[in-house]
Design a protein around this motif. Structure first.
Motif, PDB file in Angstrom:
ATOM      1  N   VAL A  12      41.161  40.718  32.581  1.00 43.64           N
ATOM      2  CA  VAL A  12      42.103  40.089  32.691  1.00 43.64           C
ATOM      3  C   VAL A  12      42.907  39.810  31.558  1.00 43.64           C
ATOM      4  O   VAL A  12      44.221  39.943  31.561  1.00 43.64           O
ATOM      5  N   ASP A  13      42.315  39.366  30.483  1.00 43.01           N
ATOM      6  CA  ASP A  13      42.855  39.432  29.084  1.00 43.01           C
ATOM      7  C   ASP A  13      43.633  40.569  28.811  1.00 43.01           C
ATOM      8  O   ASP A  13      44.645  40.673  28.129  1.00 43.01           O
ATOM      9  N   ASP A  14      42.990  41.873  28.831  1.00 45.69           N
ATOM     10  CA  ASP A  14      43.442  43.318  28.674  1.00 45.69           C
ATOM     11  C   ASP A  14      44.739  43.441  29.469  1.00 45.69           C
ATOM     12  O   ASP A  14      45.772  43.934  28.835  1.00 45.69           O
ATOM     13  N   LEU A  15      44.612  42.875  30.934  1.00 41.64           N
ATOM     14  CA  LEU A  15      45.917  43.342  31.479  1.00 41.64           C
ATOM     15  C   LEU A  15      46.964  42.402  31.206  1.00 41.64           C
ATOM     16  O   LEU A  15      48.221  42.752  31.244  1.00 41.64           O
ATOM     17  N   CYS A  16      46.912  41.065  30.723  1.00 45.95           N
ATOM     18  CA  CYS A  16      47.872  40.094  30.053  1.00 45.95           C
ATOM     19  C   CYS A  16      48.531  41.102  29.001  1.00 45.95           C
ATOM     20  O   CYS A  16      49.683  40.979  28.773  1.00 45.95           O
ATOM     21  N   GLN A  42      31.773  37.314  39.333  1.00 42.78           N
ATOM     22  CA  GLN A  42      32.966  36.432  39.016  1.00 42.78           C
ATOM     23  C   GLN A  42      33.802  36.804  38.051  1.00 42.78           C
ATOM     24  O   GLN A  42      34.410  35.988  37.478  1.00 42.78           O
ATOM     25  N   VAL A  43      33.738  38.075  37.736  1.00 43.68           N
ATOM     26  CA  VAL A  43      34.551  38.549  36.547  1.00 43.68           C
ATOM     27  C   VAL A  43      35.308  39.741  37.087  1.00 43.68           C
ATOM     28  O   VAL A  43      35.107  40.674  37.725  1.00 43.68           O
ATOM     29  N   TRP A  44      36.885  39.575  36.971  1.00 38.59           N
ATOM     30  CA  TRP A  44      37.685  40.605  37.537  1.00 38.59           C
ATOM     31  C   TRP A  44      37.444  41.983  36.674  1.00 38.59           C
ATOM     32  O   TRP A  44      37.658  41.894  35.421  1.00 38.59           O
ATOM     33  N   LYS A  45      37.533  43.091  37.336  1.00 39.78           N
ATOM     34  CA  LYS A  45      37.583  44.370  36.810  1.00 39.78           C
ATOM     35  C   LYS A  45      38.696  44.957  37.110  1.00 39.78           C
ATOM     36  O   LYS A  45      38.607  45.397  38.466  1.00 39.78           O
ATOM     37  N   ILE A  46      39.421  45.726  36.322  1.00 41.25           N
ATOM     38  CA  ILE A  46      40.726  46.170  36.604  1.00 41.25           C
ATOM     39  C   ILE A  46      40.785  47.680  36.247  1.00 41.25           C
ATOM     40  O   ILE A  46      40.709  48.104  35.061  1.00 41.25           O
ATOM     41  N   PRO A  47      40.557  48.717  37.089  1.00 39.96           N
ATOM     42  CA  PRO A  47      40.636  50.335  36.630  1.00 39.96           C
ATOM     43  C   PRO A  47      41.925  50.381  35.929  1.00 39.96           C
ATOM     44  O   PRO A  47      43.055  49.941  36.245  1.00 39.96           O
ATOM     45  N   LYS A  48      41.940  50.982  34.768  1.00 42.08           N
ATOM     46  CA  LYS A  48      43.045  51.509  33.945  1.00 42.08           C
ATOM     47  C   LYS A  48      43.889  52.201  34.919  1.00 42.08           C
ATOM     48  O   LYS A  48      45.281  52.213  34.890  1.00 42.08           O
TER      49      LYS A  48
END
Length: 64
Positions: A12-16, A42-48
């Protein structure tokens, strides 16, 4: 830029950082379903790839 780095999964921090948004906006985006992602322990994982698809989709909607 963060999208050019090797890591294929963002936090999420990377997404921000990539979208230059705050955490509240990031969680709204995640919960809206517009961004394909998943939770692991409980940790969001967001594929690039999902972030790139989201940016392209938003860009196309903006240009209409």
């Amino acid at each position: 830029m963060l999208l050019n780095q090797e890591n294929d999964i963002l936090t999420v921090d990377d997404l921000c950082d990539v979208l230059r948004i705050g955490k509240n906006a990031a969680y709204k985006l995640i919960n809206s379903g517009k961004l394909k992602c998943y939770r692991n322990n409980q940790v969001w994982k967001i594929p690039k790839v999902s972030v790139i698809e989201y940016i392209d989709c938003e860009r196309n909607n903006y240009n209409r």
